[in-house]
Scaffold this motif. Sequence first.
Motif, PDB file in Angstrom:
ATOM      1  N   ASP A 141       0.759  -1.089  -0.090  1.00  0.00           N
ATOM      2  CA  ASP A 141      -0.267   0.076   0.205  1.00  0.00           C
ATOM      3  C   ASP A 141       1.119   1.649  -0.277  1.00  0.00           C
ATOM      4  OD1 ASP A 141      -2.434   1.578   0.261  1.00  0.00           O
ATOM      5  OD2 ASP A 141      -2.208   1.706   2.068  1.00  0.00           O
ATOM      6  N   LYS A 142       1.811   0.906   0.369  1.00  0.00           N
ATOM      7  CA  LYS A 142       2.378   2.479   1.145  1.00  0.00           C
ATOM      8  C   LYS A 142       3.584   2.466   0.202  1.00  0.00           C
ATOM      9  CE  LYS A 142       0.774   3.907   4.880  1.00  0.00           C
ATOM     10  NZ  LYS A 142       0.028   4.970   4.862  1.00  0.00           N
ATOM     11  N   PRO A 144       4.514   2.414  -2.827  1.00  0.00           N
ATOM     12  CA  PRO A 144       4.000   4.066  -4.604  1.00  0.00           C
ATOM     13  C   PRO A 144       4.411   4.856  -4.098  1.00  0.00           C
ATOM     14  CG  PRO A 144       2.269   1.706  -4.592  1.00  0.00           C
ATOM     15  CD  PRO A 144       3.259   1.281  -3.253  1.00  0.00           C
ATOM     16  N   SER A 145       4.310   5.221  -2.309  1.00  0.00           N
ATOM     17  CA  SER A 145       3.519   6.800  -2.428  1.00  0.00           C
ATOM     18  C   SER A 145       4.865   6.947  -1.627  1.00  0.00           C
ATOM     19  CB  SER A 145       2.593   6.938  -1.540  1.00  0.00           C
ATOM     20  OG  SER A 145       2.505   6.646  -0.645  1.00  0.00           O
ATOM     21  N   LEU A 146       5.952   6.309  -1.364  1.00  0.00           N
ATOM     22  CA  LEU A 146       7.496   7.371  -0.810  1.00  0.00           C
ATOM     23  C   LEU A 146       8.557   7.631  -1.796  1.00  0.00           C
ATOM     24  CD1 LEU A 146       8.306   3.781   1.050  1.00  0.00           C
ATOM     25  CD2 LEU A 146       7.469   5.359   1.867  1.00  0.00           C
ATOM     26  N   PRO A 147       9.322   8.647  -1.204  1.00  0.00           N
ATOM     27  CA  PRO A 147      10.081   9.450  -2.672  1.00  0.00           C
ATOM     28  C   PRO A 147      10.999   8.688  -2.997  1.00  0.00           C
ATOM     29  CG  PRO A 147      10.290  10.015  -0.216  1.00  0.00           C
ATOM     30  CD  PRO A 147       8.651   9.071   0.485  1.00  0.00           C
TER      31      PRO A 147
END
Length: 159
Positions: A141-142, A144-147
């Motif tokens: 879930d997370k 893909p949104s990590l920098p």
Amino acid sequence: MALFLSTFENKVDKKGRVSVPASFRTAVASSHFQGVAVYRHLSLPCLEGADISFLEQISDQLYEGFGPFDNDQLSVATSILAESSQLGFDSEGRILLPAPMRDFMGIDGHATFVGLGRKFQIWAPDQFAVHRTAQRDIAADKAPSLPPLAKRDSAGGRS
């Protein structure tokens, strides 16, 4: 600094001795302490461990960031540093897990070593299986949104 990778399950004998994975022993071989330092995780039923320099860095950061009489510093120092154990390797590359730590984790017969980069964890195998599944769901879930990882400059900062 040591780098711990991969996951291993090893037998724990009746005395509480367990073989530390060879790659973990190699990772700490250049340390001034021939063994690992472990402490109870603050919110999970496992131990966290690292080479002694990792705990030295935590200690340095606690005193630099808070000051020696800060209540938050005292709480973290008590929970991590005061409850840490330095576990030296025996001639066969084993450590002796203290009984209170084995009881805390629910270890009976086997221990799972989980490499997490600069530190590692030790779990009861069945509890780690549940934890790993939950972590994979969170990561899916997370991630893909990590920098993206930024390059670090020679001083260790981000550029």
